[in-house]
Design a protein around this motif. Structure first.
Motif, PDB file in Angstrom:
ATOM      1  N   LEU A 118     -51.697 -50.467  26.758  1.00 26.55           N
ATOM      2  CA  LEU A 118     -51.123 -51.039  25.539  1.00 26.55           C
ATOM      3  C   LEU A 118     -50.904 -52.539  25.688  1.00 26.55           C
ATOM      4  CD1 LEU A 118     -48.377 -48.338  24.855  1.00 26.55           C
ATOM      5  CD2 LEU A 118     -50.627 -48.513  23.769  1.00 26.55           C
ATOM      6  N   SER A 119     -50.942 -53.234  24.567  1.00 25.30           N
ATOM      7  CA  SER A 119     -50.568 -54.649  24.564  1.00 25.30           C
ATOM      8  C   SER A 119     -49.075 -54.768  24.818  1.00 25.30           C
ATOM      9  CB  SER A 119     -50.910 -55.282  23.216  1.00 25.30           C
ATOM     10  OG  SER A 119     -50.059 -54.756  22.198  1.00 25.30           O
ATOM     11  N   SER A 120     -48.644 -55.953  25.231  1.00 20.27           N
ATOM     12  CA  SER A 120     -47.214 -56.141  25.500  1.00 20.27           C
ATOM     13  C   SER A 120     -46.386 -55.921  24.249  1.00 20.27           C
ATOM     14  CB  SER A 120     -46.962 -57.538  26.068  1.00 20.27           C
ATOM     15  OG  SER A 120     -47.413 -58.536  25.159  1.00 20.27           O
ATOM     16  N   GLU A 121     -46.904 -56.360  23.080  1.00 21.30           N
ATOM     17  CA  GLU A 121     -46.165 -56.171  21.828  1.00 21.30           C
ATOM     18  C   GLU A 121     -46.029 -54.690  21.486  1.00 21.30           C
ATOM     19  OE1 GLU A 121     -48.144 -60.136  21.822  1.00 21.30           O
ATOM     20  OE2 GLU A 121     -48.851 -58.074  22.139  1.00 21.30           O
ATOM     21  N   ALA A 122     -47.100 -53.927  21.732  1.00 26.46           N
ATOM     22  CA  ALA A 122     -47.051 -52.492  21.442  1.00 26.46           C
ATOM     23  C   ALA A 122     -46.095 -51.782  22.389  1.00 26.46           C
ATOM     24  CB  ALA A 122     -48.447 -51.882  21.541  1.00 26.46           C
ATOM     25  N   ARG A 123     -46.070 -52.192  23.653  1.00 29.82           N
ATOM     26  CA  ARG A 123     -45.150 -51.569  24.607  1.00 29.82           C
ATOM     27  C   ARG A 123     -43.704 -51.757  24.160  1.00 29.82           C
ATOM     28  NH1 ARG A 123     -47.304 -53.701  30.478  1.00 29.82           N
ATOM     29  NH2 ARG A 123     -49.528 -53.619  29.998  1.00 29.82           N
ATOM     30  N   VAL A 124     -43.366 -52.978  23.761  1.00 26.22           N
ATOM     31  CA  VAL A 124     -41.996 -53.254  23.317  1.00 26.22           C
ATOM     32  C   VAL A 124     -41.660 -52.428  22.082  1.00 26.22           C
ATOM     33  CG1 VAL A 124     -40.498 -55.018  22.309  1.00 26.22           C
ATOM     34  CG2 VAL A 124     -41.853 -55.548  24.344  1.00 26.22           C
ATOM     35  N   ALA A 125     -42.553 -52.441  21.096  1.00 28.31           N
ATOM     36  CA  ALA A 125     -42.289 -51.720  19.851  1.00 28.31           C
ATOM     37  C   ALA A 125     -42.154 -50.218  20.092  1.00 28.31           C
ATOM     38  CB  ALA A 125     -43.401 -51.998  18.832  1.00 28.31           C
ATOM     39  N   LEU A 126     -43.079 -49.650  20.883  1.00 27.54           N
ATOM     40  CA  LEU A 126     -43.021 -48.211  21.137  1.00 27.54           C
ATOM     41  C   LEU A 126     -41.783 -47.828  21.936  1.00 27.54           C
ATOM     42  CD1 LEU A 126     -46.622 -46.920  21.961  1.00 27.54           C
ATOM     43  CD2 LEU A 126     -45.124 -46.206  20.094  1.00 27.54           C
ATOM     44  N   THR A 127     -41.428 -48.641  22.920  1.00 30.67           N
ATOM     45  CA  THR A 127     -40.245 -48.322  23.728  1.00 30.67           C
ATOM     46  C   THR A 127     -38.990 -48.327  22.877  1.00 30.67           C
ATOM     47  OG1 THR A 127     -41.287 -49.260  25.698  1.00 30.67           O
ATOM     48  CG2 THR A 127     -38.906 -48.991  25.758  1.00 30.67           C
ATOM     49  N   LEU A 128     -38.852 -49.337  22.034  1.00 34.95           N
ATOM     50  CA  LEU A 128     -37.675 -49.394  21.164  1.00 34.95           C
ATOM     51  C   LEU A 128     -37.687 -48.252  20.151  1.00 34.95           C
ATOM     52  CD1 LEU A 128     -37.357 -53.240  20.540  1.00 34.95           C
ATOM     53  CD2 LEU A 128     -35.787 -51.783  21.819  1.00 34.95           C
ATOM     54  N   ARG A 129     -38.867 -47.857  19.707  1.00 32.73           N
ATOM     55  CA  ARG A 129     -38.963 -46.809  18.692  1.00 32.73           C
ATOM     56  C   ARG A 129     -38.709 -45.430  19.297  1.00 32.73           C
ATOM     57  NH1 ARG A 129     -41.607 -46.636  13.774  1.00 32.73           N
ATOM     58  NH2 ARG A 129     -41.741 -44.516  12.963  1.00 32.73           N
ATOM     59  N   VAL A 130     -39.487 -45.057  20.324  1.00 29.02           N
ATOM     60  CA  VAL A 130     -39.448 -43.667  20.785  1.00 29.02           C
ATOM     61  C   VAL A 130     -38.430 -43.423  21.889  1.00 29.02           C
ATOM     62  CG1 VAL A 130     -41.845 -43.318  20.121  1.00 29.02           C
ATOM     63  CG2 VAL A 130     -41.321 -43.920  22.470  1.00 29.02           C
ATOM     64  N   VAL A 131     -38.103 -44.451  22.658  1.00 24.43           N
ATOM     65  CA  VAL A 131     -37.081 -44.275  23.697  1.00 24.43           C
ATOM     66  C   VAL A 131     -35.721 -44.757  23.197  1.00 24.43           C
ATOM     67  CG1 VAL A 131     -36.437 -44.749  26.080  1.00 24.43           C
ATOM     68  CG2 VAL A 131     -38.851 -44.585  25.475  1.00 24.43           C
ATOM     69  N   GLY A 132     -35.716 -45.897  22.511  1.00 25.19           N
ATOM     70  CA  GLY A 132     -34.453 -46.440  22.018  1.00 25.19           C
ATOM     71  C   GLY A 132     -33.995 -45.859  20.706  1.00 25.19           C
ATOM     72  N   GLY A 133     -34.935 -45.294  19.927  1.00 27.05           N
ATOM     73  CA  GLY A 133     -34.554 -44.694  18.655  1.00 27.05           C
ATOM     74  C   GLY A 133     -34.358 -45.682  17.529  1.00 27.05           C
ATOM     75  N   LEU A 134     -34.857 -46.914  17.668  1.00 23.97           N
ATOM     76  CA  LEU A 134     -34.717 -47.904  16.603  1.00 23.97           C
ATOM     77  C   LEU A 134     -35.761 -47.662  15.522  1.00 23.97           C
ATOM     78  CD1 LEU A 134     -33.096 -49.305  18.934  1.00 23.97           C
ATOM     79  CD2 LEU A 134     -33.910 -51.473  17.999  1.00 23.97           C
ATOM     80  N   SER A 135     -35.414 -48.012  14.303  1.00 23.55           N
ATOM     81  CA  SER A 135     -36.362 -47.911  13.199  1.00 23.55           C
ATOM     82  C   SER A 135     -37.281 -49.127  13.202  1.00 23.55           C
ATOM     83  CB  SER A 135     -35.621 -47.845  11.862  1.00 23.55           C
ATOM     84  OG  SER A 135     -34.953 -49.084  11.615  1.00 23.55           O
ATOM     85  N   SER A 136     -38.366 -49.046  12.447  1.00 18.78           N
ATOM     86  CA  SER A 136     -39.269 -50.194  12.324  1.00 18.78           C
ATOM     87  C   SER A 136     -38.540 -51.399  11.755  1.00 18.78           C
ATOM     88  CB  SER A 136     -40.462 -49.833  11.431  1.00 18.78           C
ATOM     89  OG  SER A 136     -41.218 -48.784  11.995  1.00 18.78           O
ATOM     90  N   GLU A 137     -37.630 -51.150  10.815  1.00 18.75           N
ATOM     91  CA  GLU A 137     -36.875 -52.244  10.210  1.00 18.75           C
ATOM     92  C   GLU A 137     -35.984 -52.937  11.244  1.00 18.75           C
ATOM     93  OE1 GLU A 137     -37.174 -49.203   9.002  1.00 18.75           O
ATOM     94  OE2 GLU A 137     -38.382 -49.597   7.201  1.00 18.75           O
ATOM     95  N   GLU A 138     -35.339 -52.153  12.111  1.00 21.23           N
ATOM     96  CA  GLU A 138     -34.478 -52.736  13.140  1.00 21.23           C
ATOM     97  C   GLU A 138     -35.292 -53.548  14.144  1.00 21.23           C
ATOM     98  OE1 GLU A 138     -30.753 -49.726  13.791  1.00 21.23           O
ATOM     99  OE2 GLU A 138     -32.740 -48.894  14.180  1.00 21.23           O
TER     100      GLU A 138
END
Length: 408
Positions: A118-138
């Motif tokens: 994954l790209s670095s941007e995708a890693r950050v987004a996916l980690t916050l989404r699926v591990v952190g539970g943040l929404s796309s808006e957050e």
């Protein structure tokens, strides 16, 4: 139960739910989509009738959504295979009481979200989404990018994982430590964006930084024998301890030598020092060394009373194990405090000669400060004005311009 309750339960349980679904369906994208659908249904249902077991309700609903999705795309001749999936997924609820299995699932989810494909941007987004539970808006608010951009990164990331055939499993022991570095890096990127925003009109984004700390605590609980995990947690805790004193009432930055140290979070300092002690069991790595630097600041009653010689030595060690121009620049700042600005200026000029931080506002910022201390005011002002032009954060820019104005 209202929206806030749904969000709170999701933030706590999301990683376990997505991890369990991924393990039993074998499809990371399907699991994450099904979990999001369960949250959307909870937002409608829970205000009308609160479930007795909110986490179990989310898991059961997400499981049904996943099975429905599999049924929709499964050919008639494959329905027997679906029954096996159905049965396996049904057992997920029973296995949730096994804390060791949960730990393995969540840890595997972290490794998948931070996979090198994954790209670095995708890693950050996916980690916050699926591990952190943040929404796309957050996530979009945290990194000051449009919501569609975040959604596209998440979608591309999930499709990349599927296309690459990334298995939902812990890496082999021989690979795990190497891959762990990528997980730590993603968490640290999230934390640094929260501790000093790269752009926008706020110096700090504490909500982002504290989310990174939550991820680091989770990882430390899952990998208690990895010193660098504790080193990262220590670094984040000790850095965040200064947040209450780093901005004034209007949000303007307060520099280290002007901070009221009584406002520092001493509970965070204690947690950071405890994590640093665990990190020190087998010698400090890059995050542990940075945490040791932060601990030296945290234990000093003032800038003048800080053990700058120790900080210089720690930066020298950091430069050997994790060399970078930013480490060298920070070493120059420490050298200036320990030995004077002339010696530090030579380090900065070497960085400029090698063009190792092109376009960054950091080098002219430090160089301007050093020149001002040497009495070279016109040069110092020019450097600080250059730094302000290069700086994307409005709060930092205002400080640079204010300093430049005093050198007229």
């Amino acid at each position: 139960m209202g929206t806030a309750d749904v969000e709170a339960v999701w933030r706590i349980e999301s990683a376990r739910i997505v991890a369990a679904l991924t393990r039993f369906t074998g499809d990371f994208e399907l699991a994450e989509d099904a979990a999001q659908e369960a949250v959307a249904e909870a937002l409608v249902s829970w205000p009308l009738a609160s479930p007795a077991n909110p986490a179990g309700w989310l898991m059961a609903t997400a499981r049904r959504r996943a099975i429905d999705a599999i049924r929709r795309r499964t050919a008639l001749q494959d329905r027997y295979a679906l029954l096996a999936v159905d049965s396996a997924v049904d057992s997920a609820i029973d296995e949730e009481i096994d804390p060791d299995k949960i730990d393995d699932d969540v840890l595997a989810l972290m490794f998948v979200s931070c996979h090198p494909v994954l790209s670095s941007e995708a890693r950050v987004a996916l980690t916050l989404r699926v591990v952190g539970g943040l929404s796309s808006e957050e996530i979009a608010r945290a990194f000051l990018v449009p919501v569609p951009t975040v959604q596209a990164r998440i979608t591309r990331g999930k499709k990349t994982i599927a296309a690459a055939g990334v298995p939902f499993e812990l890496p082999p022991a021989a690979e795990r430590r190497e891959r762990l570095g990528g997980v730590l890096s993603v968490i640290y990127v999230i934390f640094t964006e929260g501790s000093t925003a790269t752009s926008g009109d706020r110096l700090l984004r504490p909500d982002v930084a504290y989310e990174a700390i939550r991820l680091a605590r989770t990882l430390a609980a899952l990998q208690p024998d990895e010193p660098e995990v504790h080193g990262l947690l220590a670094l984040c805790e000790l850095t965040a301890a200064r947040f209450p004193a780093r901005t004034g009432p209007d949000g303007s930055p307060v520099l280290l030598d002007e901070q009221d140290r009584r406002r520092w979070d001493f509970s965070a300092i204690r947690r950071g020092l405890a994590a640093l002690a665990k990190a020190s069991t087998r010698g400090l790595g890059p995050y542990g060394l940075q945490a040791a630097i932060a601990a030296t600041h945290a234990s000093a009653p003032s800038v003048e009373a800080t053990d700058w010689d120790r900080i210089v030595v720690l930066y020298e060690a950091l430069g050997r194990v994790a060399p970078s121009p930013v480490v060298e620049l920070n070493r120059a700042v420490a050298v200036a405090m320990a030995s004077g600005p002339a010696q530090a200026l030579a380090i900065v000029d070497e960085l400029i000669a090698s063009d190792r931080l092109p376009g960054s506002h950091l080098i002219p910022t430090v160089r301007g400060e050093l020149l001002a201390r040497l009495g070279r005011r016109p040069e110092a002002r020019a450097e600080l004005e250059l730094a302000a032009r290069l700086c994307a954060n409005q709060r930092e820019r205002s400080v640079l311009l204010r300093k430049a104005a005093t050198l007229s």
